[in-house]
Design an enzyme around this catalytic site. Structure first.
Site, PDB file in Angstrom:
ATOM      1  N   ASP A   6       0.864  -1.185   0.000  1.00  0.00           N
ATOM      2  CA  ASP A   6       0.000   0.000   0.000  1.00  0.00           C
ATOM      3  C   ASP A   6       0.896   1.230   0.000  1.00  0.00           C
ATOM      4  O   ASP A   6       2.103   1.137   0.277  1.00  0.00           O
ATOM      5  CB  ASP A   6      -0.886   0.002   1.267  1.00  0.00           C
ATOM      6  CG  ASP A   6      -1.758   1.258   1.353  1.00  0.00           C
ATOM      7  OD1 ASP A   6      -2.269   1.706   0.314  1.00  0.00           O
ATOM      8  OD2 ASP A   6      -1.899   1.811   2.467  1.00  0.00           O
ATOM      9  N   SER A   7       0.286   2.368  -0.249  1.00  0.00           N
ATOM     10  CA  SER A   7       1.027   3.621  -0.197  1.00  0.00           C
ATOM     11  C   SER A   7       1.435   3.956   1.238  1.00  0.00           C
ATOM     12  O   SER A   7       2.264   4.835   1.445  1.00  0.00           O
ATOM     13  CB  SER A   7       0.146   4.740  -0.743  1.00  0.00           C
ATOM     14  OG  SER A   7      -1.055   4.803   0.009  1.00  0.00           O
ATOM     15  N   CYS A  69      -4.353  -0.988  -2.109  1.00  0.00           N
ATOM     16  CA  CYS A  69      -4.504   0.462  -2.240  1.00  0.00           C
ATOM     17  C   CYS A  69      -5.418   0.678  -3.436  1.00  0.00           C
ATOM     18  O   CYS A  69      -5.124   0.191  -4.539  1.00  0.00           O
ATOM     19  CB  CYS A  69      -3.125   1.071  -2.498  1.00  0.00           C
ATOM     20  SG  CYS A  69      -3.130   2.822  -2.879  1.00  0.00           S
ATOM     21  N   GLU A 148      -4.342   9.386   9.057  1.00  0.00           N
ATOM     22  CA  GLU A 148      -2.922   9.247   9.373  1.00  0.00           C
ATOM     23  C   GLU A 148      -2.545  10.052  10.612  1.00  0.00           C
ATOM     24  O   GLU A 148      -1.595   9.705  11.315  1.00  0.00           O
ATOM     25  CB  GLU A 148      -2.079   9.658   8.172  1.00  0.00           C
ATOM     26  CG  GLU A 148      -2.484   8.839   6.958  1.00  0.00           C
ATOM     27  CD  GLU A 148      -1.346   8.347   6.118  1.00  0.00           C
ATOM     28  OE1 GLU A 148      -0.363   9.067   6.009  1.00  0.00           O
ATOM     29  OE2 GLU A 148      -1.472   7.238   5.561  1.00  0.00           O
ATOM     30  N   CYS A 180     -11.196   3.289  -0.606  1.00  0.00           N
ATOM     31  CA  CYS A 180      -9.856   3.665  -0.162  1.00  0.00           C
ATOM     32  C   CYS A 180      -9.582   2.836   1.080  1.00  0.00           C
ATOM     33  O   CYS A 180     -10.459   2.715   1.949  1.00  0.00           O
ATOM     34  CB  CYS A 180      -9.811   5.154   0.159  1.00  0.00           C
ATOM     35  SG  CYS A 180      -8.267   5.667   0.957  1.00  0.00           S
ATOM     36  N   HIS A 182      -7.923   3.343   3.616  1.00  0.00           N
ATOM     37  CA  HIS A 182      -7.922   4.058   4.898  1.00  0.00           C
ATOM     38  C   HIS A 182      -9.334   4.166   5.499  1.00  0.00           C
ATOM     39  O   HIS A 182      -9.485   4.327   6.703  1.00  0.00           O
ATOM     40  CB  HIS A 182      -7.411   5.490   4.736  1.00  0.00           C
ATOM     41  CG  HIS A 182      -5.928   5.615   4.655  1.00  0.00           C
ATOM     42  ND1 HIS A 182      -5.188   5.103   3.624  1.00  0.00           N
ATOM     43  CD2 HIS A 182      -5.049   6.229   5.492  1.00  0.00           C
ATOM     44  CE1 HIS A 182      -3.909   5.398   3.813  1.00  0.00           C
ATOM     45  NE2 HIS A 182      -3.798   6.076   4.943  1.00  0.00           N
TER      46      HIS A 182
HETATM   47  N1  DGL Z   1      -4.347   3.703   0.438  1.00  0.00           N
HETATM   48  C1  DGL Z   1      -4.775   4.644  -0.574  1.00  0.00           C
HETATM   49  C2  DGL Z   1      -6.011   4.135  -1.283  1.00  0.00           C
HETATM   50  O1  DGL Z   1      -6.571   3.103  -0.926  1.00  0.00           O
HETATM   51  C3  DGL Z   1      -5.042   6.006  -0.007  1.00  0.00           C
HETATM   52  C4  DGL Z   1      -3.835   6.750   0.483  1.00  0.00           C
HETATM   53  C5  DGL Z   1      -3.065   7.472  -0.577  1.00  0.00           C
HETATM   54  O2  DGL Z   1      -3.557   8.429  -1.198  1.00  0.00           O
HETATM   55  O3  DGL Z   1      -1.940   7.081  -0.787  1.00  0.00           O
HETATM   56  O4  DGL Z   1      -6.448   4.744  -2.235  1.00  0.00           O
END
Ligand code: DGL
Length: 260
Positions: A6-7, A69, A148, A180, A182
């Site tokens: 993931d990011s 992600c 975050e 997303c 998150h």
């Molecule tokens: N984890 C990313 C997603 O599911 C969101 C966070 C980011 O923008 O890197 O889209």
């Protein structure tokens, strides 16, 4: 080994779902905290980072990759599948398919990062299969930094959620995709605001269920190990206090994050 990237830390909601559904499988996670967020970056940059993340996980021994992600799933999946021979699972299709089966009115809302919404991927999958369905997408760029920061239950977060969800309420959706990784951390606030009559689809859980089904059909894709000695290793490209805090919040236990 199952490789997940993931990011940043949001993809840990996918890793948690995989740990719960598939406890005997070794797992390796990479969270690209140093380069997060991806959701505001160009497709070229997101693809470049995704290629490197996948390469890292494969070198560590992963035999299958989950792109945990939505942003990277939306723009980098095709390229990863061209570049690497292992199965690449993304989080968008399982969530879109679940939304299709859950909606009764055919009015589906999507929330995600700007890059995910701009890619239009959920709309293309859903209306590609059901042209009569209506998809309403809303980018929610402020939600990732709030998660975050650990601002999960703050008044300000509730206000921002209210503002983002308003157009979707006006459009009378009956199903909302948390597009997303998150957002599952904000699930209760989102459910309270959108109303109990709207069914929430968690892309993290749907991706884990998809993997479970795949492994039932093709058990040789990942070597299972003994549940007592199974290894789950979490790597991050930057080690911050907030990452430690949110990771512990997601798993409900202190997490050992390895800095690479
Ligand atoms: N984890 C990313 C997603 O599911 C969101 C966070 C980011 O923008 O890197 O889209």
């Amino acid at each position: 080994m199952i490789g997940i990237f993931d990011s940043g830390i949001g993809g840990m909601t996918v890793a948690r779902a995989v740990e719960q559904l598939l406890p005997g499988y070794p797992l390796i996670y990479f969270g690209d905290i140093a380069r997060t967020p991806y959701g505001t970056k160009s497709p070229e940059t997101i693809i470049d980072y995704s290629l490197r993340n996948t390469d890292f996980l494969l070198k560590k021994g992963a035999s299958l990759i989950i792109i945990a992600c939505n942003t990277a799933s939306s723009v980098a999946t095709d390229r990863l599948r061209q570049e690497f021979q292992v199965p690449i699972i993304e989080v968008v299709t399982p969530a879109a398919e679940k939304a299709i089966t859950r909606t009764k009115t055919g009015r589906i809302g999507i929330i995600g990062t700007r890059a995910t919404v701009k890619s239009d991927i959920y709309n293309r999958i859903i209306t590609g299969r059901h042209p009569e369905f209506k998809v309403f997408s809303q980018a929610c760029p402020l939600l990732v930094p709030l998660v975050e920061e650990g601002w999960i239950n703050k008044r300000e977060t509730k206000m921002i959620i209210r503002r983002y969800l308003h157009p979707l309420q006006t459009n009378q959706i009956d199903t909302l995709v948390l597009g997303c990784t998150h957002y599952p951390l904000l699930k209760e606030l989102i459910q309270a605001r959108i109303g109990r009559h709207v069914h929430l689809i968690d892309s993290s859980v749907e991706a884990a269920r998809y993997l479970q089904k795949l492994l039932q059909e093709q058990p040789d894709l990942v070597q299972k190990s003994d549940e007592q000695s199974v290894e789950h290793t979490y790597y991050v490209s930057d080690l911050t206090d907030s990452a430690q805090h949110v990771a512990a919040e997601i798993f409900g236990r202190p997490m050992e994050l390895h800095h690479v």
